[in-house]
Motif scaffolding. Structure first.
Motif, PDB file in Angstrom:
ATOM      1  N   ASP A  79      -5.123   6.200 -16.426  1.00 50.53           N
ATOM      2  CA  ASP A  79      -5.342   4.780 -16.139  1.00 50.53           C
ATOM      3  C   ASP A  79      -5.857   4.585 -14.716  1.00 50.53           C
ATOM      4  N   LEU A  80      -5.299   5.350 -13.777  1.00 50.16           N
ATOM      5  CA  LEU A  80      -5.701   5.216 -12.372  1.00 50.16           C
ATOM      6  C   LEU A  80      -7.106   5.764 -12.144  1.00 50.16           C
ATOM      7  N   VAL A  81      -7.380   6.932 -12.724  1.00 56.52           N
ATOM      8  CA  VAL A  81      -8.701   7.551 -12.550  1.00 56.52           C
ATOM      9  C   VAL A  81      -9.799   6.680 -13.147  1.00 56.52           C
ATOM     10  N   SER A  82      -9.528   6.078 -14.303  1.00 55.09           N
ATOM     11  CA  SER A  82     -10.533   5.278 -15.009  1.00 55.09           C
ATOM     12  C   SER A  82     -10.596   3.835 -14.531  1.00 55.09           C
ATOM     13  N   ASP A  83      -9.758   3.490 -13.524  1.00 54.33           N
ATOM     14  CA  ASP A  83      -9.737   2.105 -13.010  1.00 54.33           C
ATOM     15  C   ASP A  83      -9.467   1.098 -14.133  1.00 54.33           C
ATOM     16  N   SER A 100     -10.586   7.329  -1.318  1.00 55.07           N
ATOM     17  CA  SER A 100     -11.031   8.645  -1.807  1.00 55.07           C
ATOM     18  C   SER A 100     -10.116   9.208  -2.893  1.00 55.07           C
ATOM     19  N   PRO A 101      -9.949   8.518  -4.020  1.00 56.84           N
ATOM     20  CA  PRO A 101      -9.102   9.057  -5.099  1.00 56.84           C
ATOM     21  C   PRO A 101      -9.694  10.331  -5.680  1.00 56.84           C
ATOM     22  N   THR A 102      -8.841  11.127  -6.290  1.00 58.94           N
ATOM     23  CA  THR A 102      -9.290  12.356  -6.941  1.00 58.94           C
ATOM     24  C   THR A 102      -9.392  12.131  -8.444  1.00 58.94           C
ATOM     25  N   ASN A 103     -10.208  12.931  -9.095  1.00 61.27           N
ATOM     26  CA  ASN A 103     -10.252  12.922 -10.568  1.00 61.27           C
ATOM     27  C   ASN A 103     -10.109  14.336 -11.108  1.00 61.27           C
ATOM     28  N   ALA A 104      -9.395  15.163 -10.337  1.00 62.21           N
ATOM     29  CA  ALA A 104      -9.209  16.568 -10.712  1.00 62.21           C
ATOM     30  C   ALA A 104      -8.444  16.678 -12.030  1.00 62.21           C
ATOM     31  N   ASP A 125       3.717   8.676  -4.240  1.00 64.85           N
ATOM     32  CA  ASP A 125       2.989   7.424  -4.428  1.00 64.85           C
ATOM     33  C   ASP A 125       2.425   7.382  -5.841  1.00 64.85           C
ATOM     34  N   LEU A 126       2.359   6.196  -6.393  1.00 67.20           N
ATOM     35  CA  LEU A 126       1.758   6.018  -7.714  1.00 67.20           C
ATOM     36  C   LEU A 126       0.251   5.848  -7.522  1.00 67.20           C
ATOM     37  N   ASP A 127      -0.401   6.961  -7.244  1.00 66.95           N
ATOM     38  CA  ASP A 127      -1.860   6.983  -7.129  1.00 66.95           C
ATOM     39  C   ASP A 127      -2.334   8.367  -7.565  1.00 66.95           C
ATOM     40  N   THR A 128      -3.624   8.595  -7.565  1.00 66.73           N
ATOM     41  CA  THR A 128      -4.133   9.868  -8.088  1.00 66.73           C
ATOM     42  C   THR A 128      -3.653  11.054  -7.266  1.00 66.73           C
ATOM     43  N   HIS A 129      -3.564  10.892  -5.945  1.00 68.60           N
ATOM     44  CA  HIS A 129      -3.129  12.017  -5.115  1.00 68.60           C
ATOM     45  C   HIS A 129      -1.636  12.283  -5.259  1.00 68.60           C
ATOM     46  N   GLY A 130      -0.860  11.241  -5.557  1.00 67.07           N
ATOM     47  CA  GLY A 130       0.552  11.465  -5.828  1.00 67.07           C
ATOM     48  C   GLY A 130       0.751  12.380  -7.025  1.00 67.07           C
ATOM     49  N   PHE A 131      -0.037  12.166  -8.076  1.00 66.80           N
ATOM     50  CA  PHE A 131       0.056  13.038  -9.254  1.00 66.80           C
ATOM     51  C   PHE A 131      -0.512  14.427  -8.953  1.00 66.80           C
ATOM     52  N   ARG A 153       0.694  20.252  -8.039  1.00 69.66           N
ATOM     53  CA  ARG A 153       0.779  21.450  -7.195  1.00 69.66           C
ATOM     54  C   ARG A 153       2.204  21.958  -7.086  1.00 69.66           C
ATOM     55  N   LEU A 154       3.160  21.037  -6.984  1.00 68.52           N
ATOM     56  CA  LEU A 154       4.553  21.444  -6.893  1.00 68.52           C
ATOM     57  C   LEU A 154       4.980  22.173  -8.166  1.00 68.52           C
ATOM     58  N   ARG A 155       4.484  21.712  -9.301  1.00 67.66           N
ATOM     59  CA  ARG A 155       4.865  22.334 -10.572  1.00 67.66           C
ATOM     60  C   ARG A 155       4.249  23.722 -10.760  1.00 67.66           C
ATOM     61  N   THR A 156       3.229  24.051 -10.003  1.00 66.39           N
ATOM     62  CA  THR A 156       2.695  25.409 -10.127  1.00 66.39           C
ATOM     63  C   THR A 156       3.722  26.442  -9.690  1.00 66.39           C
ATOM     64  N   HIS A 157       4.680  26.031  -8.841  1.00 69.28           N
ATOM     65  CA  HIS A 157       5.743  26.930  -8.391  1.00 69.28           C
ATOM     66  C   HIS A 157       7.106  26.532  -8.965  1.00 69.28           C
ATOM     67  N   LEU A 158       7.252  25.258  -9.243  1.00 75.95           N
ATOM     68  CA  LEU A 158       8.531  24.772  -9.793  1.00 75.95           C
ATOM     69  C   LEU A 158       8.222  23.993 -11.070  1.00 75.95           C
ATOM     70  N   PRO A 159       7.934  24.687 -12.162  1.00 82.48           N
ATOM     71  CA  PRO A 159       7.502  24.000 -13.391  1.00 82.48           C
ATOM     72  C   PRO A 159       8.549  23.066 -13.975  1.00 82.48           C
ATOM     73  N   HIS A 160       9.809  23.225 -13.567  1.00 86.13           N
ATOM     74  CA  HIS A 160      10.868  22.372 -14.104  1.00 86.13           C
ATOM     75  C   HIS A 160      10.999  21.053 -13.348  1.00 86.13           C
TER      76      HIS A 160
END
Length: 385
Positions: free
Chosen positions: A354-358, A335-339, A294-300, A305-312
């Motif tokens: 852009d999403l985090v800063s609205d 409940s968006p994240t701003n991590a 999804d194009l939202d903060t949790h999607g990113f 998290r996926l890239r921590t194991h599959l950086p490519h």
């Protein structure tokens, strides 16, 4: 009492002050630790010397009520001082109520039954961990007195089963079952010193959890498996004898079912399970991996998290162009994240910011199933013909 007059203390004033020492557990801890009681002295607001002449009858009634409330010292003792003078005579006025014995506190608060229950709970505690739990929160712990025996039975079984790899369904302690443990998981977690959350509660104890499955659609060219879809336990992925050059991970089930499968590749339904575990699949280490969320903060955040194991891993359809081309299909993210996500590319990080800063609206999100299908097919980053 006249309007605006100072309010005089009552037996309830004393009870309220002592109640605080009950509520915070001080009195019950004093009992359990067999310590001397720190006297509770309650100042008694009362009449001034100047009021004696005009309100002598009220004062006598006030003193009588405090003395009756003390039950002859069984609930509290009174300290007095002498006030008055030539005009009205000298009078003994109570200035403090003092509770110096636990028995007085029990009678004043009417909690003798709870005290007996507390002593029973402490005596039946099987180890120091449970005793410390009861002492840390004695009054809330009393709320479990009626089921204390069952709680301890469940506690003993779970403690003995640590690291056994058993399912909770295998509990065979008398009087308790899976439903009992699940309904009282928070209390048992505190007693056992593990997480209160359902999954971590079991894994912290070394018990087996319900297996997670991952669904995979395969290209027809992948042999020797003559099926188009598999559902595999996550822990058994490495036992699956398949090799492929391209893998596509998506979050939405309908998108997973609809998306074309790459030639000599797979489509994987990420759904809500931990993509970090999926990222440990050895076959993905050697494949070209594409992720669409999804194009939202949790999607990113999932992509990170996926890239921590599959950086490519490469994302697709998670860009500014796709977001703004579907403005009429935007929704609101709960409940968006701003991590801090430091594994995003520069382009991804710009959209995330852009999403985090609205920047374009409050808590904007574009769910992947709302992306136009023709737009999707025109921008797939792999060969699927």
């Amino acid at each position: 009492m006249a309007a605006g007059a100072r309010r005089w203390a009552t037996p309830e004033t004393v009870r309220d002050k002592v109640r605080r020492r009950w509520d915070d557990g001080t009195l019950l801890r004093t009992l359990a630790e067999d310590q001397p009681v720190a006297p509770i002295e309650v100042p008694l607001a009362g009449p001034r010397a100047s009021e004696i002449g005009d309100r002598l009858g009220e004062i006598q009634d006030w003193i009588g009520a405090l003395e009756a409330g003390s039950r002859g010292g069984a609930r509290y003792e009174l300290r007095y001082k002498t006030i008055g003078g030539r005009a009205v005579g000298r009078n003994q006025i109570p200035t403090h109520a003092v509770v110096s014995r636990l028995a007085q506190a029990w009678d004043l608060l009417g909690v003798r039954a709870q005290v007996v229950a507390f002593e029973q709970m402490m005596l039946s505690a099987p180890d120091q961990r449970v005793r410390e739990w009861v002492l840390a929160r004695p009054v809330p712990a009393l709320g479990h007195h009626a089921e204390w025996s069952q709680l301890l039975t469940a506690y003993r079984w779970l403690d003995a089963a640590r690291g056994s790899g058993k399912y909770l369904r295998q509990i065979d302690a008398p009087g308790v079952d899976t439903k009992f443990v699940e309904a009282r998981r928070s209390v048992l977690a505190d007693l056992l010193g593990v997480s209160r959350q359902a999954g971590p509660f079991l894994t912290d104890l070394g018990l087996r959890t319900k297996p997670e499955h991952v669904r995979i659609r395969l290209a027809a060219s992948i042999a020797p498996i003559p099926v188009s879809e598999l559902s595999v336990r996550v822990g058994e992925l490495d036992d699956l004898d398949v090799r492929f050059t391209t893998a596509v991970v998506v979050e939405n089930e309908i998108t997973y079912l609809t998306l074309p499968v790459p030639a000599d590749g797979v489509v994987i339904w990420g759904k809500g399970f931990d993509v970090a575990r999926l990222g440990r699949w050895a076959a993905l280490q050697e494949a070209e991996v594409h992720y669409w969320g999804d194009l939202d903060t949790h999607g990113f955040a999932i992509l990170h998290r996926l890239r921590t194991h599959l950086p490519h891993t490469r994302s697709f359809l998670m860009d500014s162009e796709t977001l703004h081309a579907h403005r009429d299909r935007w929704g609101r993210e709960n409940s968006p994240t701003n991590a801090t996500l430091d594994l995003l590319t520069a382009g991804e990080a710009a959209v995330y910011d852009d999403l985090v800063s609205d920047r374009f609206g409050e808590q904007v999100r574009l769910e992947q199933e709302r992306v136009n299908w023709a737009w999707t097919l025109d921008r797939l980053p792999y060969d699927w013909s």
